[in-house]
Design an enzyme around this catalytic site. Structure first.
Site, PDB file in Angstrom:
ATOM      1  N   TYR A  98     100.592 -55.192  90.943  1.00 16.11           N
ATOM      2  CA  TYR A  98     102.113 -55.190  90.260  1.00 16.11           C
ATOM      3  C   TYR A  98     103.276 -55.401  91.254  1.00 16.11           C
ATOM      4  CZ  TYR A  98     103.481 -50.340  91.388  1.00 16.11           C
ATOM      5  OH  TYR A  98     103.777 -49.371  91.997  1.00 16.11           O
ATOM      6  N   CYS A  99     104.459 -55.881  90.961  1.00  9.20           N
ATOM      7  CA  CYS A  99     105.723 -55.939  91.572  1.00  9.20           C
ATOM      8  C   CYS A  99     106.758 -55.599  90.470  1.00  9.20           C
ATOM      9  CB  CYS A  99     105.778 -57.331  92.105  1.00  9.20           C
ATOM     10  SG  CYS A  99     106.013 -58.555  90.894  1.00  9.20           S
ATOM     11  N   ALA A 100     107.778 -56.113  90.769  1.00  7.44           N
ATOM     12  CA  ALA A 100     109.077 -55.726  90.266  1.00  7.44           C
ATOM     13  C   ALA A 100     108.941 -56.289  88.648  1.00  7.44           C
ATOM     14  CB  ALA A 100     110.426 -56.318  90.668  1.00  7.44           C
ATOM     15  N   ILE A 127     106.769 -53.554  87.225  1.00 10.24           N
ATOM     16  CA  ILE A 127     107.124 -52.258  87.001  1.00 10.24           C
ATOM     17  C   ILE A 127     108.425 -51.765  86.034  1.00 10.24           C
ATOM     18  CG2 ILE A 127     108.628 -51.754  89.088  1.00 10.24           C
ATOM     19  CD1 ILE A 127     107.158 -49.266  89.317  1.00 10.24           C
TER      20      ILE A 127
END
Length: 140
Positions: A98-100, A127
């Site tokens: 995952y990332c932003a 996230i």
């Protein structure tokens, strides 16, 4: 004589049509076996399934300082060392990434598939989607 030719023609057509169907079935089966792709998960699915694998946060250190999913490995996708760090992981492990918001991690997930990883899961919406669902974020 005409009956013999008719029977011979019918037999050849029946034989050749069966043969071509068999080849098509084998081709479809072979391509299905080799297809591996990234699996997108919503935040609830990601939370439930990720306990059985390695969770990777591909954001920058500054982004991670604001909070991350507990236990996630921090591997900044933009750093040159990302590639060498990923190579240390088993290609048979389940990888949850995952990332932003999901764009960077989707790109990283596709890269893992290209490198031979077979079980790659992506957090759709990143996230931010995770936080919007009220799921836990930790600061370490």
């Amino acid at each position: 004589m005409q009956k013999a030719l008719l029977l011979l023609s019918a037999g050849i057509m029946a034989f050749s049509s069966c043969d071509s169907k068999k080849e098509n079935t084998q081709t479809a089966t072979s391509s299905e076996l080799t297809k591996v792709s990234v699996i997108n998960l919503n935040p609830s699915e990601f939370q439930q399934k990720s306990t059985s694998g390695i969770v990777i946060d591909v954001r920058t250190a500054e982004e991670i300082a604001e909070g991350k999913i507990a236990g996630a490995l921090e591997l900044d996708y933009f750093l040159p060392s990302f590639q060498s760090q990923v190579e240390k992981l088993s290609k048979d492990e389940e990888i949850y990434i995952y990332c932003a918001v999901g764009a960077r991690s989707r790109e990283a997930a596709e890269m893992l598939i290209q490198q031979g990883f077979t079980k790659v899961y992506h957090l759709s919406g990143g996230i931010q989607a995770w936080a919007q669902k009220g799921l836990p974020i930790v600061q370490e």
